[in-house]
Design a protein around this motif. Structure first.
Motif, short mmCIF file in Angstrom:
data_model
loop_
_atom_site.label_atom_id
_atom_site.label_comp_id
_atom_site.label_asym_id
_atom_site.label_seq_id
_atom_site.Cartn_x
_atom_site.Cartn_y
_atom_site.Cartn_z
N ARG A 1 0.82 -1.21 0.00
CA ARG A 1 0.00 0.00 0.00
C ARG A 1 0.85 1.25 0.00
N GLU A 2 2.16 1.05 -0.01
CA GLU A 2 3.10 2.17 0.00
C GLU A 2 4.09 2.03 -1.15
N GLU A 3 4.62 3.14 -1.59
CA GLU A 3 5.69 3.16 -2.58
C GLU A 3 5.34 2.40 -3.86
N GLY A 4 4.11 2.56 -4.32
CA GLY A 4 3.65 1.85 -5.52
C GLY A 4 4.52 2.08 -6.73
N ASP A 5 4.93 3.31 -6.94
CA ASP A 5 5.75 3.63 -8.10
C ASP A 5 7.10 2.92 -8.04
N THR A 6 7.73 2.95 -6.88
CA THR A 6 9.04 2.29 -6.70
C THR A 6 8.93 0.79 -6.94
N HIS A 7 7.94 0.17 -6.31
CA HIS A 7 7.76 -1.27 -6.48
C HIS A 7 7.45 -1.64 -7.92
N PHE A 8 6.59 -0.85 -8.57
CA PHE A 8 6.24 -1.12 -9.95
C PHE A 8 7.48 -1.06 -10.84
N ARG A 9 8.28 -0.01 -10.66
CA ARG A 9 9.49 0.14 -11.48
C ARG A 9 10.46 -1.02 -11.25
N ARG A 10 10.62 -1.46 -10.01
CA ARG A 10 11.51 -2.59 -9.71
C ARG A 10 11.01 -3.88 -10.37
N ALA A 11 9.71 -4.13 -10.25
CA ALA A 11 9.13 -5.36 -10.82
C ALA A 11 9.22 -5.34 -12.35
N GLU A 12 8.91 -4.19 -12.93
CA GLU A 12 9.00 -4.08 -14.39
C GLU A 12 10.44 -4.27 -14.85
N ALA A 13 11.39 -3.69 -14.13
CA ALA A 13 12.81 -3.84 -14.48
C ALA A 13 13.24 -5.30 -14.38
N LEU A 14 12.75 -6.02 -13.37
CA LEU A 14 13.09 -7.43 -13.23
C LEU A 14 12.56 -8.24 -14.41
N ALA A 15 11.33 -7.98 -14.82
CA ALA A 15 10.76 -8.69 -15.97
C ALA A 15 11.53 -8.37 -17.25
N ARG A 16 11.86 -7.11 -17.44
CA ARG A 16 12.58 -6.71 -18.65
C ARG A 16 14.02 -7.22 -18.64
N LYS A 17 14.64 -7.28 -17.45
CA LYS A 17 15.99 -7.82 -17.33
C LYS A 17 16.02 -9.29 -17.75
N ASN A 18 14.92 -9.97 -17.53
CA ASN A 18 14.79 -11.38 -17.90
C ASN A 18 13.97 -11.52 -19.18
N SER A 19 14.27 -10.69 -20.18
CA SER A 19 13.48 -10.67 -21.41
C SER A 19 13.58 -11.96 -22.21
N ALA A 20 14.61 -12.74 -21.97
CA ALA A 20 14.69 -14.03 -22.66
C ALA A 20 13.66 -15.00 -22.07
N ARG A 21 13.22 -14.70 -20.88
CA ARG A 21 12.25 -15.56 -20.19
C ARG A 21 10.83 -15.02 -20.25
N PHE A 22 10.68 -13.71 -20.05
CA PHE A 22 9.36 -13.08 -20.02
C PHE A 22 9.15 -12.15 -21.21
N LYS A 23 8.01 -12.30 -21.85
CA LYS A 23 7.63 -11.43 -22.96
C LYS A 23 6.44 -10.57 -22.53
N GLU A 24 6.51 -9.28 -22.86
CA GLU A 24 5.40 -8.40 -22.51
C GLU A 24 4.24 -8.66 -23.46
N LEU A 25 3.07 -8.85 -22.89
CA LEU A 25 1.88 -9.16 -23.69
C LEU A 25 0.95 -7.96 -23.81
N ALA A 26 0.85 -7.17 -22.75
CA ALA A 26 -0.05 -6.02 -22.77
C ALA A 26 0.44 -5.00 -21.74
N SER A 27 0.05 -3.74 -21.97
CA SER A 27 0.40 -2.69 -21.01
C SER A 27 -0.55 -1.52 -21.16
N TYR A 28 -0.62 -0.73 -20.11
CA TYR A 28 -1.37 0.53 -20.17
C TYR A 28 -0.76 1.50 -19.17
N ASP A 29 -0.89 2.78 -19.45
CA ASP A 29 -0.44 3.86 -18.58
C ASP A 29 -1.48 4.97 -18.63
#
Length: 167
Positions: free
Chosen positions: A80-108
């Motif tokens: 319930r705190e630091e949503g932006d920080t956590h989101f950026r960390r999680a997104e960076a982790l997924a993108r860092k592992n781009s050989a494993r995870f592919k982005e399927l959809a997004s919105y902002d």
């Protein structure tokens, strides 16, 4: 002696493979182990089975029961705190592992944003990661199992906002 050595090597290899096949939430929680703002809930296959029997049951005309039955696990991470920080960390982790995870959809949309990542093995989706930030709230929903595109589309329409039409 040879058999024992071969068996030890096979066990070591199996442990290495299992450790490498860590799901997204486990990896994210390991990287953020000291963060007391994060909570994690795991839903076991047995609990999903109970949900199916009590909630969906025989009245399922949408095929949701078949979809849920193919899931192995569901994990939810929330803050319930630091949503932006956590989101950026999680997104960076997924993108860092781009050989494993592919982005399927997004919105902002201002302080509300989301991403869906999938991990595929051959032609099967074996893991789905939904990231969501709404103001200071952050959520990850992580499914593992045997999922198909219909399941992904249902999630996409339920968990991501519909595109706004131009006026």
């Amino acid at each position: 002696m040879k058999l024992r050595l071969w068996f030890s090597g096979a066990v070591f290899l199996l442990v290495a493979i299992i450790a490498q096949a860590q799901d997204f939430v486990s990896k994210y929680m390991d990287e953020n182990a000291g963060d007391s703002t994060l909570t994690r809930i795991s839903v076991s296959p047995k609990m999903m089975e109970e949900i199916l029997e009590s909630s969906v049951g025989k009245n399922d005309t949408t095929g949701v029961a078949d979809i849920i039955a193919k899931l192995k696990s569901m994990q939810i991470v929330n803050s319930r705190e630091e949503g932006d920080t956590h989101f950026r960390r999680a997104e960076a982790l997924a993108r860092k592992n781009s050989a494993r995870f592919k982005e399927l959809a997004s919105y902002d949309e201002g302080n509300d944003r989301g991403r869906i990542f999938v991990r595929e093995q051959k032609d099967h989706i074996v893991e789905l990661v939904l990231l969501r930030q709404e103001a200071s709230q952050f959520t990850v929903i992580n499914f593992t199992g045997d999922m198909n595109r219909d399941f992904i589309e249902q999630l996409r329409h339920t968990m991501l906002p519909a595109p706004k039409e131009d006026k």
